[in-house]
Structure formats: structure tokens, C-alpha cells
Scaffold this motif. Structure first.
Motif, PDB file in Angstrom:
ATOM      1  N   ILE A 174       0.790  -1.198  -0.096  1.00  0.00           N
ATOM      2  CA  ILE A 174       0.058   0.057  -0.062  1.00  0.00           C
ATOM      3  C   ILE A 174       0.870   1.317  -0.125  1.00  0.00           C
ATOM      4  N   GLU A 177       2.716   1.831  -3.099  1.00  0.00           N
ATOM      5  CA  GLU A 177       1.629   2.247  -4.394  1.00  0.00           C
ATOM      6  C   GLU A 177       0.945   3.527  -4.151  1.00  0.00           C
ATOM      7  N   THR A 178       1.026   3.989  -2.934  1.00  0.00           N
ATOM      8  CA  THR A 178       0.094   5.248  -2.686  1.00  0.00           C
ATOM      9  C   THR A 178       0.906   6.423  -2.033  1.00  0.00           C
ATOM     10  N   ASP A 179       2.079   6.111  -1.737  1.00  0.00           N
ATOM     11  CA  ASP A 179       2.998   7.159  -0.992  1.00  0.00           C
ATOM     12  C   ASP A 179       2.285   7.528   0.267  1.00  0.00           C
ATOM     13  N   ILE A 180       1.314   7.023   0.815  1.00  0.00           N
ATOM     14  CA  ILE A 180       0.737   7.438   2.230  1.00  0.00           C
ATOM     15  C   ILE A 180       1.547   7.056   3.354  1.00  0.00           C
ATOM     16  N   SER A 189       7.115   6.014  -2.686  1.00  0.00           N
ATOM     17  CA  SER A 189       6.953   5.500  -4.087  1.00  0.00           C
ATOM     18  C   SER A 189       8.426   5.308  -4.597  1.00  0.00           C
ATOM     19  N   VAL A 226      -6.199   1.318   3.732  1.00  0.00           N
ATOM     20  CA  VAL A 226      -5.918   2.337   2.846  1.00  0.00           C
ATOM     21  C   VAL A 226      -6.694   3.847   3.790  1.00  0.00           C
ATOM     22  N   LYS A 230      -4.753   6.777   5.800  1.00  0.00           N
ATOM     23  CA  LYS A 230      -4.772   8.274   5.412  1.00  0.00           C
ATOM     24  C   LYS A 230      -5.416   8.886   6.397  1.00  0.00           C
TER      25      LYS A 230
END
Length: 236
Positions: A174, A177-180, A189, A226, A230
Motif C-alpha cells: 500500500i 503504491e500510494t505514498d501514504i 514511491s 488505506v 490516510k
């Protein structure tokens, strides 16, 4: 086994998912009961997990009763890696722990390596408290334990070594893929791009295999994780 087994879990917790993975892979009968880890009910901290109120916890044995009023005759077991060992002993034919003593030692070493080299550095990085380099070092260490031509962490069968690391691999995916995360923008990333390189081919192929297992998909709420990331790992 005829004894009742209840798993008190939080669906978004990787530590709960470890245990659920082992139960599913062992084809073990169990009852799952959700616990709000942010507002633990009094019955849970007093009757199920009085020593710290940790999730996950399992109750084993005694009569089958309301999960919110567990029998004093049941045994309460906490700490996810301890529960994994317990389940492997409870279901010896499941293969969760190999019968060969050398392979058993390798599984236990892998579990310990995951705790030290993956869990710690990864969640420190996610919280903005740890370095990118430590995550890569940890992954490289664990990759060194993976044998060429093997589908699993140790030997030719799914074990508690695979169960203990898989939830963290899902969350690592996760992040890449999302840079969270609370790390500097773009570092998640960048980590993903680095892991796609030839240096980490063995590790990445292992991750792909684990994330495709039916047990992982059954026990994993990706959208929920996710959303959680966030909410709780917001950059400031």
C-alpha cells in the motif's frame, strides 16, 4: 479439535491478521469477534485480556458462550506470535510448524527476523520516525533468508513464518503504491521503484505469492487499511 476457540481481533490490525491467516490456513474452526481497539470495552479488558487489553487475544476451551462473557474455564492467550505458536501446536498436522527440528528453528528465526527487521523499521518509517535506509536493510536481511526455488519462507509448506510477515507485506505494498505515510513526500514511491529492481527480485516475487493466497484475500480489508492510513498517518 472439539474445544471452542474465539479470536478477538481488529480487522485492520496486521497482528490480528497474522492469527487469522494461521487459522484459515490450518482450516481450523473458530469464532471471530471484533474489538474496537480505540475504545476497548470494559468486558474485554476485565474478562478477556486483563493483562494490558491486547488485541489479538484468543480464548480456548471451556463452554461455548457469549464472546462478551467468556468462561473462566477458558484459557486466554495474547501476543500474536505466541498465538501463532499455540495454533501450530494445536493443529500439528496443519504444517504451520514443520516436524523437522531444523526447519522449526528456521521458522522461529524468520519470525524473529520479521519482528526486528521488517515490522520495526517499516512502521517507524510509516510514522516518519525511521529511515528509508533501515527499511531497505531489513528487507534485504529477510530476502537473504528466502531460498531460491521455494514458494514459502521456510521449506515447501505455508508456516507461521509466512503468516507473521504477510500482513506487513500487504501494508508495505500500500505504501509503495500510494505514498501514504508521514515520511517525506515521494519516499514511499521511491521505495516501490527500488523494490522493483533486480536486487530485490526474490523478495518481490515472494510478496506477490503471499498476496495472492486466498487466506490473505479473505482476511484483508485493503480499502479499510488505506482509509485508516490516510486518517492516522497524515503529513504535518
Amino acid at each position: 479439535m472439539s474445544e471452542q476457540l474465539t479470536l478477538y481481533l481488529h480487522k485492520l490490525s496486521p497482528f490480528s491478521q497474522k492469527v487469522e491467516l494461521a487459522l484459515i490456513e490450518a482450516n481450523a474452526p473458530y469464532r471471530g469477534h471484533q474489538v474496537d481497539v480505540f475504545n476497548k470495552p470494559e468486558w474485554f479488558t476485565s474478562k478477556v485480556a486483563p493483562f494490558g487489553g491486547k488485541v489479538p487475544t484468543v480464548t480456548y476451551g471451556g463452554p461455548s458462550v457469549d464472546p462478551q462473557d467468556p468462561s473462566p474455564l477458558s484459557t486466554k492467550i495474547t501476543e500474536s506470535n505466541v498465538i501463532l505458536e499455540f495454533l501450530a501446536d494445536l493443529y500439528p498436522d496443519s504444517g504451520l510448524l514443520p516436524k523437522d527440528p531444523v526447519l522449526r528453528a528456521k521458522v522461529r528465526f524468520f519470525v524473529d527476523a520479521n519482528t526486528k527487521h521488517v515490522e520495526g523499521p517499516f512502521y517507524d518509517f510509516l510514522r516518519g520516525r525511521g529511515s528509508y535506509e533501515n527499511v531497505l536493510k531489513g528487507i534485504e536481511f529477510v530476502q537473504g533468508l528466502l531460498e531460491e526455488g521455494r514458494d514459502f519462507a521456510v521449506g515447501n509448506h505455508y508456516t507461521i513464518a509466512d503468516a507473521c510477515i504477510s500482513p506487513h507485506l500487504a501494508r508495505l505494498r500500500i505504501v509503495t503504491e500510494t505514498d501514504i505515510g508521514q515520511f517525506p513526500v515521494g519516499m514511499g514511491s521511491k521505495l516501490g521503484e527500488e523494490l522493483k529492481g533486480p536486487k530485490f527480485t526474490k523478495f518481490t516475487k515472494y510478496v506477490d505469492r503471499m498476496l495472492e493466497r486466498p487466506s490473505l484475500k479473505q482476511s484483508y480489508d485493503k480499502e479499510g487499511v488505506v482509509t485508516y492510513f490516510k486518517t492516522f498517518f497524515v503529513r504535518v
